[in-house]
Scaffold this active site. Structure first.
Site, PDB file in Angstrom:
ATOM      1  N   ARG A 174       0.849  -1.201   0.000  1.00  0.00           N
ATOM      2  CA  ARG A 174       0.000   0.000   0.000  1.00  0.00           C
ATOM      3  C   ARG A 174       0.885   1.251   0.000  1.00  0.00           C
ATOM      4  O   ARG A 174       0.511   2.282  -0.541  1.00  0.00           O
ATOM      5  CB  ARG A 174      -0.950   0.031   1.213  1.00  0.00           C
ATOM      6  CG  ARG A 174      -1.648   1.379   1.382  1.00  0.00           C
ATOM      7  CD  ARG A 174      -2.953   1.339   2.153  1.00  0.00           C
ATOM      8  NE  ARG A 174      -2.844   0.637   3.415  1.00  0.00           N
ATOM      9  CZ  ARG A 174      -2.216   1.079   4.515  1.00  0.00           C
ATOM     10  NH1 ARG A 174      -1.616   2.258   4.521  1.00  0.00           N
ATOM     11  NH2 ARG A 174      -2.166   0.352   5.611  1.00  0.00           N
TER      12      ARG A 174
ATOM     13  N   TYR B 111     -11.512  19.292 -15.682  1.00  0.00           N
ATOM     14  CA  TYR B 111     -12.143  17.978 -15.854  1.00  0.00           C
ATOM     15  C   TYR B 111     -13.355  17.856 -14.908  1.00  0.00           C
ATOM     16  O   TYR B 111     -13.307  18.338 -13.774  1.00  0.00           O
ATOM     17  CB  TYR B 111     -11.095  16.900 -15.534  1.00  0.00           C
ATOM     18  CG  TYR B 111     -11.621  15.507 -15.542  1.00  0.00           C
ATOM     19  CD1 TYR B 111     -11.952  14.878 -16.736  1.00  0.00           C
ATOM     20  CD2 TYR B 111     -11.818  14.813 -14.362  1.00  0.00           C
ATOM     21  CE1 TYR B 111     -12.448  13.582 -16.741  1.00  0.00           C
ATOM     22  CE2 TYR B 111     -12.307  13.517 -14.354  1.00  0.00           C
ATOM     23  CZ  TYR B 111     -12.623  12.915 -15.550  1.00  0.00           C
ATOM     24  OH  TYR B 111     -13.123  11.641 -15.552  1.00  0.00           O
TER      25      TYR B 111
ATOM     26  N   ASP C 277      -2.878  20.145 -14.406  1.00  0.00           N
ATOM     27  CA  ASP C 277      -3.299  18.851 -14.961  1.00  0.00           C
ATOM     28  C   ASP C 277      -2.818  18.802 -16.405  1.00  0.00           C
ATOM     29  O   ASP C 277      -3.289  19.545 -17.263  1.00  0.00           O
ATOM     30  CB  ASP C 277      -4.827  18.709 -14.871  1.00  0.00           C
ATOM     31  CG  ASP C 277      -5.327  17.342 -15.345  1.00  0.00           C
ATOM     32  OD1 ASP C 277      -4.652  16.710 -16.188  1.00  0.00           O
ATOM     33  OD2 ASP C 277      -6.418  16.916 -14.904  1.00  0.00           O
TER      34      ASP C 277
ATOM     35  N   LYS D 154      -5.104   7.765 -19.530  1.00  0.00           N
ATOM     36  CA  LYS D 154      -5.358   8.269 -20.887  1.00  0.00           C
ATOM     37  C   LYS D 154      -4.132   8.065 -21.787  1.00  0.00           C
ATOM     38  O   LYS D 154      -3.788   6.945 -22.080  1.00  0.00           O
ATOM     39  CB  LYS D 154      -5.771   9.740 -20.792  1.00  0.00           C
ATOM     40  CG  LYS D 154      -6.820  10.015 -19.694  1.00  0.00           C
ATOM     41  CD  LYS D 154      -8.184   9.435 -20.039  1.00  0.00           C
ATOM     42  CE  LYS D 154      -9.174   9.542 -18.877  1.00  0.00           C
ATOM     43  NZ  LYS D 154      -9.356  10.884 -18.339  1.00  0.00           N
TER      44      LYS D 154
HETATM   45  C1  LIG Z   1      -9.755  11.356 -17.111  1.00  0.00           C
HETATM   46  C2  LIG Z   1      -9.199  12.604 -16.571  1.00  0.00           C
HETATM   47  C3  LIG Z   1      -8.994  12.754 -15.189  1.00  0.00           C
HETATM   48  C4  LIG Z   1      -9.368  11.678 -14.198  1.00  0.00           C
HETATM   49  O1  LIG Z   1      -8.616  10.515 -14.387  1.00  0.00           O
HETATM   50  P1  LIG Z   1      -9.130   9.049 -13.955  1.00  0.00           P
HETATM   51  O2  LIG Z   1      -7.935   8.206 -14.238  1.00  0.00           O
HETATM   52  O3  LIG Z   1     -10.319   8.719 -14.803  1.00  0.00           O
HETATM   53  O4  LIG Z   1      -9.496   9.118 -12.533  1.00  0.00           O
HETATM   54  C5  LIG Z   1      -8.437  13.935 -14.744  1.00  0.00           C
HETATM   55  N1  LIG Z   1      -8.125  14.938 -15.582  1.00  0.00           N
HETATM   56  C6  LIG Z   1      -8.312  14.827 -16.910  1.00  0.00           C
HETATM   57  C7  LIG Z   1      -7.948  15.971 -17.794  1.00  0.00           C
HETATM   58  C8  LIG Z   1      -8.863  13.670 -17.453  1.00  0.00           C
HETATM   59  O5  LIG Z   1      -9.068  13.574 -18.767  1.00  0.00           O
END
Ligand SMILES: *Cc1c(COP(=O)(O)O)cnc(C)c1O
Length: 393
Positions: free
Chosen positions: A60, A113, A185, A210
């Site tokens: 963890r 997001y 982000d 992604k």
């Molecule tokens: C998908 C996404 C997130 C969240 O990510 P998860 O892996 O689905 O929790 C955060 N920021 C952006 C820009 C995203 O496209």
């Protein structure tokens, strides 16, 4: 650390964290499923447990496979340190809840997001954190709000799904002057196209789910930046428990080896498709920073090495049905709530980025009902063009 940046990103994507042999001389990173790590020597156990000696205690907290994933991201983002979580939202929430306490203030933009936006509108206010969300395109407003004093400035660029561009260098400078931790982000751009830390940010966060993983088969999140901040975020995530699974870390690592190739191809495909769609009679408008008439084009050119694989377009007619008709006819696109994969993925904000919002809320955010978010894959661009053409006609 000193040799971190000896190599270019394409080389780092393959080798960073992996320039050594692993257990049993394995050339590939082993997936270590073990929950715990044993010590026959009590003194050594103590040393590792107290952090005086490298090693692992319990998965963890840290794990050998997860470590390699974090190291690869750390190098690609030019960071001092990195730590991960089970999902992008796992790392974003851990980061914000580590850095913000009751009475603190965070300034951000309206186009983050959808999940992040929920943290700002619901979960942080519940902890008595003051949240101010500015118009994403109004840098003067962000500057004025930050100057009033804040603990965190949280940015995202390009944004989802309206593909807006935020001037990172300018706003990071403003955030720093106010004594705020500046978080970006970088999911849409990836470290191949943009490095927020080099533009002045303190922390960069990713949904590794992604473009990093790139194959839509593993969830993960990562934050990289100043060591002192990363240590605190790790300390929170370790106890809250949203740990990245070793198998996911392995899949993300495997995907990242081809990240540079994929992103290059996605940049090229997206540019060609954005130009094609701009001239299409059944398209109202195309949102892509690589188009010279995009309002963020000049800033994108300044801060990005490529314009990315995400584009949005608004179908003529401007109703949800117009978008739905086009989406249903696409043959070379997954209709799914995901992005950044090798295959093209398309969807309306109503079921993807802004599924949490009502139609009225989306309208208030300036998201047109006939908008289609199109995550460009690595397919042959002529096939994608023909597919879009037949779907729009
Ligand atoms: C998908 C996404 C997130 C969240 O990510 P998860 O892996 O689905 O929790 C955060 N920021 C952006 C820009 C995203 O496209």
């Amino acid at each position: 650390m000193s040799n971190d940046q000896q190599y270019k990103p394409a080389t780092q994507a393959v080798w960073a964290g992996e320039q050594r042999l692993f257990e049993g001389n394995a050339t590939q990173v082993p997936v270590v499923h073990s929950v715990s790590f044993g010590y026959d020597d009590m003194e050594e156990w103590m040393d590792v447990a107290l952090g005086n000696k490298p090693g692992h205690i319990y998965s963890r907290n840290t794990n050998p496979t997860v470590d390699v994933f974090e190291e690869k991201v750390r190098v690609l983002e030019h960071a001092e340190a990195a730590t991960s979580a089970s999902t992008g939202m796992g790392i974003i929430s851990s980061t914000l809840f580590t850095l913000l306490a009751p009475g603190d203030r965070v300034v951000s933009v309206k186009d983050t997001y959808g999940g992040t936006n929920r943290l700002f509108t619901e979960f942080l206010p519940r902890q008595n954190v003051n949240v101010t969300l500015c118009d994403t395109m109004d840098e003067d407003e962000v500057e004025a709000e930050v100057a009033k004093g804040c603990n965190v400035l949280y940015l995202e660029t390009p944004t989802n799904p309206t593909i807006k561009i935020v001037d990172l260098e300018r706003l990071a400078r403003v955030g720093k002057a106010a004594g705020a931790v500046v978080i970006v982000d970088n999911t849409f751009a990836t470290p191949i196209n943009q490095n927020p830390l080099l533009l002045g940010a303190d922390l960069v966060v990713h949904s590794a789910t992604k473009f990093m993983g790139g194959h839509a088969d593993a969830l993960g999140g990562v934050v990289a930046g100043k060591e002192e901040l990363i240590k605190r975020i790790y300390g929170y995530r370790e106890i809250v428990g949203g740990t990245l699974h070793p198998m996911s870390a392995y899949l993300l690592l495997r995907g990242m080896k081809t990240m540079h190739l994929r992103i290059q191809r996605q940049n090229e495909n997206a540019q060609a498709l954005a130009e094609f769609l701009s001239g299409h009679p059944n398209v109202e408008r195309v949102l892509y920073p690589g188009l010279p008439d995009h309002p963020g084009h000049d800033i994108a050119r300044k801060q990005m090495r490529g314009f990315g694989g995400m584009l949005s377009f608004i179908v003529k007619g401007n109703t949800f049905e117009d978008a739905a008709r086009c989406l249903t006819r696409l043959k070379l696109a997954r209709r799914a709530a995901n992005l950044g994969s090798v295959e093209t993925i398309a969807g309306p904000p109503a079921t993807t980025s802004h599924v949490e919002c009502t139609a009225e809320e989306r309208a208030a955010m300036g998201i047109p009902e006939s908008l289609i978010r199109y995550s460009v894959g690595i397919e042959d661009v002529e096939d994608l063009k023909a597919d879009l053409d037949q779907a729009l006609r």
